[in-house]
Design a protein around this motif. Structure first.
Motif, PDB file in Angstrom:
ATOM      1  N   CYS B  42      46.591  15.315  39.176  1.00 24.80           N
ATOM      2  CA  CYS B  42      47.182  15.973  37.557  1.00 24.80           C
ATOM      3  C   CYS B  42      46.321  17.903  37.544  1.00 24.80           C
ATOM      4  O   CYS B  42      47.530  18.304  36.876  1.00 24.80           O
ATOM      5  CB  CYS B  42      46.044  15.352  36.830  1.00 24.80           C
ATOM      6  SG  CYS B  42      45.161  13.265  37.306  1.00 24.80           S
ATOM      7  N   CYS B  43      45.534  18.217  38.251  1.00 29.59           N
ATOM      8  CA  CYS B  43      45.122  19.391  37.691  1.00 29.59           C
ATOM      9  C   CYS B  43      46.652  20.560  38.243  1.00 29.59           C
ATOM     10  O   CYS B  43      47.087  21.873  37.688  1.00 29.59           O
ATOM     11  CB  CYS B  43      44.031  20.209  38.559  1.00 29.59           C
ATOM     12  SG  CYS B  43      41.939  19.590  37.681  1.00 29.59           S
ATOM     13  N   GLY B  78      42.346  19.519  42.049  1.00 32.41           N
ATOM     14  CA  GLY B  78      43.245  18.618  41.949  1.00 32.41           C
ATOM     15  C   GLY B  78      41.819  17.625  42.708  1.00 32.41           C
ATOM     16  O   GLY B  78      40.692  18.484  43.340  1.00 32.41           O
ATOM     17  N   THR B  79      41.885  16.172  43.241  1.00 32.89           N
ATOM     18  CA  THR B  79      41.095  15.775  43.989  1.00 32.89           C
ATOM     19  C   THR B  79      41.077  15.860  45.059  1.00 32.89           C
ATOM     20  O   THR B  79      42.743  14.859  45.845  1.00 32.89           O
ATOM     21  CB  THR B  79      41.344  14.058  43.570  1.00 32.89           C
ATOM     22  OG1 THR B  79      41.714  13.566  42.019  1.00 32.89           O
ATOM     23  CG2 THR B  79      40.378  13.384  43.768  1.00 32.89           C
ATOM     24  N   SER B 106      37.015  18.960  37.169  1.00 29.25           N
ATOM     25  CA  SER B 106      36.331  18.489  37.761  1.00 29.25           C
ATOM     26  C   SER B 106      36.005  17.356  38.935  1.00 29.25           C
ATOM     27  O   SER B 106      35.190  18.055  39.707  1.00 29.25           O
ATOM     28  CB  SER B 106      35.371  16.774  36.583  1.00 29.25           C
ATOM     29  OG  SER B 106      35.793  17.319  35.531  1.00 29.25           O
ATOM     30  N   CYS B 107      36.927  16.919  38.873  1.00 33.24           N
ATOM     31  CA  CYS B 107      37.351  16.847  40.867  1.00 33.24           C
ATOM     32  C   CYS B 107      36.962  17.372  41.920  1.00 33.24           C
ATOM     33  O   CYS B 107      36.287  17.158  42.591  1.00 33.24           O
ATOM     34  CB  CYS B 107      38.768  16.352  40.937  1.00 33.24           C
ATOM     35  SG  CYS B 107      39.137  14.327  39.730  1.00 33.24           S
ATOM     36  N   PHE B 114      36.159  10.508  39.870  1.00 31.57           N
ATOM     37  CA  PHE B 114      35.999   9.485  41.317  1.00 31.57           C
ATOM     38  C   PHE B 114      35.303   9.506  42.355  1.00 31.57           C
ATOM     39  O   PHE B 114      34.919   9.282  43.344  1.00 31.57           O
ATOM     40  CB  PHE B 114      37.246   9.733  42.036  1.00 31.57           C
ATOM     41  CG  PHE B 114      38.505  10.040  41.361  1.00 31.57           C
ATOM     42  CD1 PHE B 114      39.358   9.250  41.126  1.00 31.57           C
ATOM     43  CD2 PHE B 114      39.199  11.467  40.824  1.00 31.57           C
ATOM     44  CE1 PHE B 114      40.916   8.391  39.878  1.00 31.57           C
ATOM     45  CE2 PHE B 114      40.142  11.210  39.744  1.00 31.57           C
ATOM     46  CZ  PHE B 114      41.086  10.148  39.661  1.00 31.57           C
ATOM     47  N   GLY B 135      36.228  21.383  33.364  1.00 30.99           N
ATOM     48  CA  GLY B 135      36.878  20.816  32.796  1.00 30.99           C
ATOM     49  C   GLY B 135      38.247  19.978  33.399  1.00 30.99           C
ATOM     50  O   GLY B 135      37.754  19.247  34.291  1.00 30.99           O
ATOM     51  N   CYS B 136      39.039  18.157  32.522  1.00 28.15           N
ATOM     52  CA  CYS B 136      39.342  17.860  33.606  1.00 28.15           C
ATOM     53  C   CYS B 136      40.705  17.425  32.255  1.00 28.15           C
ATOM     54  O   CYS B 136      40.424  16.839  31.298  1.00 28.15           O
ATOM     55  CB  CYS B 136      38.878  16.338  33.440  1.00 28.15           C
ATOM     56  SG  CYS B 136      39.418  14.661  33.487  1.00 28.15           S
ATOM     57  N   ALA B 137      41.788  18.153  32.319  1.00 33.53           N
ATOM     58  CA  ALA B 137      41.954  19.263  33.018  1.00 33.53           C
ATOM     59  C   ALA B 137      42.049  20.209  32.528  1.00 33.53           C
ATOM     60  O   ALA B 137      41.973  20.617  31.516  1.00 33.53           O
ATOM     61  CB  ALA B 137      43.611  19.453  34.041  1.00 33.53           C
TER      62      ALA B 137
HETATM   63  S1  SF4 Z   1      39.796  17.047  37.243  1.00 35.14           S
HETATM   64 FE1  SF4 Z   1      40.696  15.916  36.046  1.00 35.14          FE
HETATM   65  S2  SF4 Z   1      43.156  17.097  35.474  1.00 35.14           S
HETATM   66 FE2  SF4 Z   1      41.925  17.444  37.344  1.00 35.14          FE
HETATM   67  S3  SF4 Z   1      42.566  16.908  38.891  1.00 35.14           S
HETATM   68 FE3  SF4 Z   1      40.522  15.644  38.326  1.00 35.14          FE
HETATM   69  S4  SF4 Z   1      41.934  14.077  36.885  1.00 35.14           S
HETATM   70 FE4  SF4 Z   1      43.139  15.136  37.159  1.00 35.14          FE
END
Ligand code: SF4
Lengths: 268, 169
Positions: B42-43, B78-79, B106-107, B114, B135-137
């Motif tokens: 998502c980022c 992203g993750t 954060s991921c 996760f 941040g997320c995101a």
């Molecule tokens: S930090 Fe949040 S927005 Fe970014 S990839 Fe991870 S879950 Fe998605």
């Protein structure tokens, strides 16, 4: 990191039991309650062994022998109009029964009915592929193998689908720890740098709430950032947002916060 | 054509001071940070938004490239899954020196929410990171600020060839 507790007995021994909690059971009813299902069941029973049959949430559940799975599904598809296999996978009952339960969720668009075919196999036993009947079983069977380690015979491409091919262990088994076993914890380090790098890179930090207020190597306080590794036990100064160095930047215009335009109209 | 003869090599009369070369090189580097398109989850959407017209990364000279060989910045947005870890390492190795990494969200920083067997708990286990974005995101403004911070960091570095490449180990 939280200490690892073995989860081999996770189904046998629960970690928390509420004396007054009753596990909800979905009500079962007789197959004879529904004329369409009763006719289908009679047709199946005429040809195959049926171990159990009942209706649950308006769907018929039929338990059969595992080695009949291909022929029962073929029969349902060709004779009983259940033309779609909407889902299939396995359920891990290894701790209580030492068996996997395989289920096939079938849909008939003509009859507007759903039937679930179930069978049980031992841990090391293989099951016959139904990919020749339903193309949707191709990836489902690979996923079942990937996640549970159930081997499927006569599948055209029996490989892991989600996890890397050199992965060890089957993540959806109840005995698999959520945060991974030792192989999983070091997977990327072992693969990229080799096992001897484990000591240099160190173990994973699995505690998401871990914060050290005075550690300036891994944490910083927004608006109070200090250089890497500074001792801040006596407090830290305010650091306002800086976009450019004070003395200006070579060949780049000085950013003036006063003159910059803030767009407040979202539609602009 | 100059009337007088200057033997630059012999008389030590090199007309350009070394600090100026540093500045010129760093001016070029910091204002043309080409970033590798690296949206993993998502980022990545926020990263794309930063590149699009409203936030307009092009005015910083940051242009997204589809090839690691043309890029010097990797925005890990992203993750990062364990399966993907070797690929990110390979792409990082393919980028030419000097190169920088922004870990976005954060991921990428810590594995984020996760906390499972399949997620790498922070990209810095695999590649060296210069800037961590919380941040997320993180909003596009945050990524813009990160790029400006990175520009400051690049301007502080020496442009000399002897600059040591960053290594995890
Ligand atoms: S930090 Fe949040 S927005 Fe970014 S990839 Fe991870 S879950 Fe998605």
């Amino acid at each position: 990191m939280r200490a690892y507790t073995p989860k081999d007995d996770v189904q046998k021994k629960s970690y928390y039991t509420d004396r007054f909690w009753v596990a909800p059971q979905v009500a079962k009813s007789e197959v004879s309650d529904d004329a369409v299902f009763a006719a289908d069941l009679a047709a199946i029973k005429a040809k195959f062994d049926v171990l159990d049959a009942y209706i649950q949430v308006e769907q018929m559940v039929v338990v059969i022998n595992a080695n009949d799975n291909y022929s029962v599904l073929e029969f349902l598809k060709n004779e009983c109009e259940y033309t779609q296999l909407s889902e299939m996978s396995a359920i891990d009952w290894l701790a209580t029964e030492g068996k996997f339960e395989i289920f096939y969720q079938m849909l008939s668009m003509a009859k507007r009915k759903r039937v679930r075919i179930k069978c049980k196999i031992d841990e090391k036993e293989a099951i016959q592929s139904v990919e020749k009947l339903f193309r949707s079983a191709d990836w489902s069977e690979r996923e079942m193998y990937d996640m549970f380690g159930v081997v499927v015979n006569n599948h055209p491409f029996m490989k892991r689908i989600l996890m890397p091919e050199d992965w060890e262990g089957f993540p959806l088994r109840k005995t698999y720890p959520l945060q991974g076993d030792e192989f999983a914890a070091w997977y990327e380090v072992d693969k990229i740098f080799g096992k001897e790098a484990r000591e240099i890179i160190g173990p994973e930090n699995r505690d998401p709430a871990r914060i050290d207020r005075y550690d300036t190597q891994r944490f910083s306080r927004l608006g109070h950032e200090v250089p890497f590794g500074t001792d801040i036990s006596q407090g830290e100064p305010d650091t306002p947002l800086v976009y450019q160095e004070k003395e200006g930047v070579f060949m780049v215009e000085k950013f003036d916060a006063e003159k910059s335009v803030v767009i407040s109209d979202r539609q602009r | 054509m100059a009337q007088h003869q200057v033997n630059y090599l012999k008389d030590g009369g090199l007309p350009v001071a070394l600090t100026t070369i540093d500045k010129v090189v760093n001016w070029g580097r910091s204002n043309s940070i080409w970033a590798l398109t690296y949206g993993l989850a998502c980022c990545g959407i926020e990263m794309m938004a930063s590149g699009a017209s409203r936030y307009d990364f092009d005015r910083f000279g940051t242009i997204f490239r589809a090839s690691p060989r043309q890029a010097e910045l990797m925005v890990v947005a992203g993750t990062l899954t364990k399966k993907h870890a070797e690929f990110i390492r390979r792409l990082y190795d393919q980028m030419t020196e000097p190169k920088w990494v922004i870990s976005m969200g954060s991921c990428a920083n810590t594995g984020g929410m996760f906390n499972t067997y399949a997620t790498v708990q922070g990209v810095d286990r695999v590649i060296p990171v210069d800037l961590y974005l919380p941040g997320c995101a993180p909003r596009p403004e945050t990524l813009q600020y990160a790029v400006m911070m990175l520009q400051q960091k690049i301007r502080k570095e020496s442009a000399s060839r002897a600059q040591k490449p960053k290594r995890l180990m």
